[in-house]
Design a protein around this motif. Structure first.
Motif, PDB file in Angstrom:
ATOM      1  N   ALA A  91     -24.494 -13.837   3.796  1.00  0.00           N
ATOM      2  CA  ALA A  91     -23.098 -14.109   4.175  1.00  0.00           C
ATOM      3  C   ALA A  91     -22.507 -12.928   4.914  1.00  0.00           C
ATOM      4  N   GLU A  92     -21.436 -13.190   5.613  1.00  0.00           N
ATOM      5  CA  GLU A  92     -20.681 -12.141   6.299  1.00  0.00           C
ATOM      6  C   GLU A  92     -19.192 -12.452   6.111  1.00  0.00           C
ATOM      7  N   THR A  93     -18.419 -11.451   5.788  1.00  0.00           N
ATOM      8  CA  THR A  93     -16.985 -11.680   5.566  1.00  0.00           C
ATOM      9  C   THR A  93     -16.246 -11.738   6.902  1.00  0.00           C
ATOM     10  N   GLU A  94     -15.053 -12.290   6.856  1.00  0.00           N
ATOM     11  CA  GLU A  94     -14.119 -12.096   7.967  1.00  0.00           C
ATOM     12  C   GLU A  94     -13.705 -10.625   7.932  1.00  0.00           C
ATOM     13  N   ALA A  95     -13.117 -10.143   9.023  1.00  0.00           N
ATOM     14  CA  ALA A  95     -12.686  -8.745   9.042  1.00  0.00           C
ATOM     15  C   ALA A  95     -11.596  -8.521   7.985  1.00  0.00           C
ATOM     16  N   LEU A  96     -11.894  -7.632   7.023  1.00  0.00           N
ATOM     17  CA  LEU A  96     -10.949  -7.408   5.933  1.00  0.00           C
ATOM     18  C   LEU A  96      -9.844  -6.462   6.377  1.00  0.00           C
ATOM     19  N   ASP A  97      -8.687  -6.702   5.783  1.00  0.00           N
ATOM     20  CA  ASP A  97      -7.499  -5.960   6.168  1.00  0.00           C
ATOM     21  C   ASP A  97      -7.153  -4.999   5.031  1.00  0.00           C
ATOM     22  N   THR A  98      -7.157  -3.702   5.317  1.00  0.00           N
ATOM     23  CA  THR A  98      -6.931  -2.735   4.236  1.00  0.00           C
ATOM     24  C   THR A  98      -5.450  -2.614   3.859  1.00  0.00           C
ATOM     25  N   SER A  99      -4.572  -3.336   4.543  1.00  0.00           N
ATOM     26  CA  SER A  99      -3.168  -3.307   4.094  1.00  0.00           C
ATOM     27  C   SER A  99      -3.038  -3.978   2.728  1.00  0.00           C
ATOM     28  N   LYS A 100      -4.064  -4.750   2.346  1.00  0.00           N
ATOM     29  CA  LYS A 100      -4.041  -5.397   1.020  1.00  0.00           C
ATOM     30  C   LYS A 100      -4.780  -4.567  -0.034  1.00  0.00           C
ATOM     31  N   MET A 101      -5.136  -3.342   0.347  1.00  0.00           N
ATOM     32  CA  MET A 101      -5.870  -2.485  -0.580  1.00  0.00           C
ATOM     33  C   MET A 101      -5.060  -2.245  -1.857  1.00  0.00           C
ATOM     34  N   ARG A 102      -5.752  -2.285  -3.001  1.00  0.00           N
ATOM     35  CA  ARG A 102      -5.118  -1.941  -4.289  1.00  0.00           C
ATOM     36  C   ARG A 102      -5.239  -0.420  -4.444  1.00  0.00           C
ATOM     37  N   VAL A 103      -4.203   0.231  -3.988  1.00  0.00           N
ATOM     38  CA  VAL A 103      -4.256   1.674  -3.780  1.00  0.00           C
ATOM     39  C   VAL A 103      -4.241   2.452  -5.100  1.00  0.00           C
ATOM     40  N   THR A 104      -5.037   3.538  -5.144  1.00  0.00           N
ATOM     41  CA  THR A 104      -4.968   4.458  -6.283  1.00  0.00           C
ATOM     42  C   THR A 104      -4.599   5.872  -5.836  1.00  0.00           C
ATOM     43  N   ARG A 105      -4.560   6.086  -4.547  1.00  0.00           N
ATOM     44  CA  ARG A 105      -4.165   7.392  -4.003  1.00  0.00           C
ATOM     45  C   ARG A 105      -3.728   7.179  -2.565  1.00  0.00           C
ATOM     46  N   ARG A 106      -2.658   7.899  -2.189  1.00  0.00           N
ATOM     47  CA  ARG A 106      -2.109   7.657  -0.854  1.00  0.00           C
ATOM     48  C   ARG A 106      -1.266   8.858  -0.459  1.00  0.00           C
ATOM     49  N   ILE A 107      -1.714   9.586   0.536  1.00  0.00           N
ATOM     50  CA  ILE A 107      -0.961  10.765   0.959  1.00  0.00           C
ATOM     51  C   ILE A 107      -0.867  10.785   2.481  1.00  0.00           C
ATOM     52  N   SER A 108       0.120  11.521   2.980  1.00  0.00           N
ATOM     53  CA  SER A 108       0.270  11.711   4.415  1.00  0.00           C
ATOM     54  C   SER A 108       0.649  13.157   4.658  1.00  0.00           C
ATOM     55  N   SER A 109       0.020  13.779   5.646  1.00  0.00           N
ATOM     56  CA  SER A 109       0.449  15.126   6.018  1.00  0.00           C
ATOM     57  C   SER A 109       1.317  15.073   7.265  1.00  0.00           C
ATOM     58  N   ALA A 110       1.583  13.866   7.752  1.00  0.00           N
ATOM     59  CA  ALA A 110       2.434  13.712   8.940  1.00  0.00           C
ATOM     60  C   ALA A 110       3.897  13.541   8.553  1.00  0.00           C
ATOM     61  N   PHE A 111       4.143  12.816   7.485  1.00  0.00           N
ATOM     62  CA  PHE A 111       5.513  12.533   7.063  1.00  0.00           C
ATOM     63  C   PHE A 111       5.672  12.856   5.574  1.00  0.00           C
ATOM     64  N   LYS A 112       6.820  13.411   5.241  1.00  0.00           N
ATOM     65  CA  LYS A 112       7.138  13.622   3.822  1.00  0.00           C
ATOM     66  C   LYS A 112       7.442  12.267   3.166  1.00  0.00           C
ATOM     67  N   ASP A 113       8.297  11.516   3.843  1.00  0.00           N
ATOM     68  CA  ASP A 113       8.711  10.216   3.297  1.00  0.00           C
ATOM     69  C   ASP A 113       7.968   9.101   4.022  1.00  0.00           C
ATOM     70  N   ILE A 114       7.069   8.466   3.320  1.00  0.00           N
ATOM     71  CA  ILE A 114       6.359   7.330   3.912  1.00  0.00           C
ATOM     72  C   ILE A 114       6.771   6.079   3.156  1.00  0.00           C
ATOM     73  N   PRO A 115       6.760   4.931   3.841  1.00  0.00           N
ATOM     74  CA  PRO A 115       7.179   3.703   3.153  1.00  0.00           C
ATOM     75  C   PRO A 115       6.337   3.473   1.890  1.00  0.00           C
ATOM     76  N   GLY A 116       7.003   3.359   0.759  1.00  0.00           N
ATOM     77  CA  GLY A 116       6.272   3.174  -0.501  1.00  0.00           C
ATOM     78  C   GLY A 116       6.049   4.473  -1.245  1.00  0.00           C
ATOM     79  N   GLY A 117       6.171   5.598  -0.545  1.00  0.00           N
ATOM     80  CA  GLY A 117       6.053   6.903  -1.183  1.00  0.00           C
ATOM     81  C   GLY A 117       4.629   7.444  -1.236  1.00  0.00           C
ATOM     82  N   GLN A 118       4.554   8.741  -1.464  1.00  0.00           N
ATOM     83  CA  GLN A 118       3.243   9.389  -1.579  1.00  0.00           C
ATOM     84  C   GLN A 118       2.826   9.426  -3.049  1.00  0.00           C
TER      85      GLN A 118
END
Lengths: 368, 154
Positions: A91-118
């Motif tokens: 089998a082969e999946t359709e292209a998965l979209d990581t916006s639906k990722m069940r996040v356990t870590r999320r950081i940005s060095s570009a912005f202090k305030d990111i939507p949803g928070g760091q």
């Protein structure tokens, strides 16, 4: 001297295998054998590395490979990849979209305030690199205590199920080029079925780096960071989490979740350049199975460097697709390196013959 | 019945302990005729991802996959189809889940026990989700200006 076929190593090879296992088990009187679950959880970052470089998301077999290879990550990834080559693809999946990722870590060095928070999640970034001596003789009680208290006094209602991508903020502000539909519809290159013959599409580069060896990717990306290149990345977002894997239900035809894979994903923002007549930031992308942050960041830097090399011609090794893509695979490079341990009796005999002949000729010249 | 959509049943049922699933399967009537609608398979799935930088698809890697699609005919003439796809090597596990899918979709005898298993799996899924959200809740960064923060560097 002619070619001589030899034999006689079989017993020694069997003995070597036994010796390898003896060293694993020599403390059997006092130790318990490692179980797959313990390897997956207590050595989770090694496990992530193997699962990613093996290119097969099979947590149990990755643990077995680590146990069997006695912790050699290259050898373990080799075992995992050897296994996958024996199993049919169904089998082969359709292209998965990581916006639906069940996040356990999320950081940005570009912005202090990111939507949803760091959210810092589980990482070694904030450790002092001082020994925790209490782990040397950790008691079962102390071992259990952390997870026992994990859920105490927490308000989880404010935590969303998924988070928007930081790059979309930049895209909405017209600082990044919009995604082109023509890119959306491309058919990806399958590196497990087709040889890497240059020039290669970007999908081949991403797939190659996704199962590339972390040290190899880091080494070449580091050359770019140090000055053999000019990507100057800023991490727009680094996220770790679980992506649901979807396939159509055979009866209803609607997508169903067959499982989930842990993924580390990184987008780096690089120097701006003119795109469609307007200056825009450029982007590099990295993603791999498991929790491998250095690998994802290195991959993102190299992705951008390779795009630059393709557009303007490579000026540095990290911008050269051949240099990068043909040297970052751990199984390939480890295999080539290890083959030097194989008998080269005939070729070396030939080298010695030539050297002796050269020395004789030199002696004759000097005697004249 | 369950509030979950049919497409969600298999993923939560796959979180149920093997013994609990086996116990429910063993209680179904032995005279049911279970036939494959397609050849049960164990192999690999290829995972395609879309890169979020330029929107291009690429292959991230592979995953184990077992599939089963079957039909059940009961002695009183009822028929039902069930299917399961799971990220697992075990075809027999996919077969058991496909039987549950068929039983629950057609409300064959014993569907209540499958519905209970779905609830059990959904609870297990919620616990996993909560454990992960706890990681986020405990590590959420609360940025504040130095002047506002005082000495408390939370």
């Amino acid at each position: 001297m002619g070619y001589v076929a030899i034999k006689g190593g079989r017993d020694a090879i069997e003995g070597s295998k036994t010796a390898f296992d003896f060293l694993r088990t020599q403390q059997a009187e006092n130790e318990q054998p490692l179980q797959a679950g313990a390897i997956e959880n207590q050595l989770r970052l090694l496990h992530s590395r193997v699962i990613s470089e093996g290119g097969l998301y099979h947590p149990e077999l990755a643990s077995l490979a680590i146990k069997q290879a006695q912790g050699d990550s290259l050898e373990a990834a080799f075992i995992l990849r050897a296994h996958r080559s024996t199993v049919p693809r169904i089998a082969e999946t359709e292209a998965l979209d990581t916006s639906k990722m069940r996040v356990t870590r999320r950081i940005s060095s570009a912005f202090k305030d990111i939507p949803g928070g760091q959210m810092l999640g589980a990482a070694t970034d904030y450790h002092l690199r001082l020994f925790k001596m209490e782990l040397l003789n950790e008691s079962p009680e102390a071992f259990r205590a952390v997870s026992k208290q994990w859920m105490d006094e927490l308000d989880l209602d404010t935590i969303p199920d998924s988070f928007p991508k930081v790059v979309e903020v930049l895209r909405n502000e017209n600082l990044l080029a919009p995604i082109k539909q023509s890119r959306h519809d491309q058919v990806p290159f399958d590196i497990t079925r087709e040889p890497l013959v240059l020039p290669l599409p970007r999908s081949a580069a991403l797939a190659t780096m996704a199962r590339g060896e972390q040290g190899g990717l880091l080494s070449i990306a580091y050359s770019n960071m140090r000055g053999y290149g000019d990507i100057h990345p800023t991490v727009a977002e680094l996220r770790v989490g679980y992506v649901p894997v979807m396939l159509p239900h055979p009866i209803t035809g609607k997508p169903m979740e067959v499982g989930e894979v842990q993924v580390t994903e990184c987008e780096v923002v690089a120097m701006y350049e003119e795109q469609d007549g307007k200056p825009m930031f450029t982007l590099g992308y990295g993603a791999c199975f498991g929790h491998n942050e250095v690998k994802a960041i290195s991959m993102a830097i190299l992705d951008r460097a390779l795009q630059k090399g393709e557009q303007h011609g490579p000026s540095h090794p990290s911008e050269d697709a051949e240099f990068v893509l043909l040297h970052v695979d751990g199984i390939d490079s480890m295999g080539f390196c290890s083959h030097y341990k194989m008998p080269h009796y005939v070729t070396f005999q030939s080298d010695m013959d030539r050297l002796r002949t050269t020395q004789d000729k030199q002696a004759q010249e000097e005697a004249k | 019945m369950t509030e979950l959509e049919r497409e969600e049943w298999i993923s939560v049922l796959n979180l149920v302990p093997d013994e609990a699933l086996r116990a429910v399967i063993d209680n179904f009537p032995a005279d049911w005729i279970i036939k494959p609608k397609a050849l049960p398979q164990a192999g690999l799935g290829l995972l395609k991802m879309r890169d979020s930088a330029l929107g291009e698809p690429f292959y991230l890697g592979e995953f184990p996959l077992s599939t089963c699609w079957l039909s059940i005919s009961t002695q009183d003439g009822k028929t039902a189809e069930g299917a399961a796809l799971i990220m697992d090597d075990r075809i027999e596990q996919a077969e058991q889940l496909a039987i549950c899918d068929a039983v629950l979709s057609a409300k064959l005898p014993g569907w209540e026990s499958v519905a209970q298993l779905v609830s059990l799996g959904a609870e297990r899924k919620q616990i996993i989700e909560k454990e992960r959200k706890a990681i986020l809740a405990r590590t959420r960064v609360d940025f504040s200006l130095l002047d506002d923060a005082g000495d408390d560097d939370a």
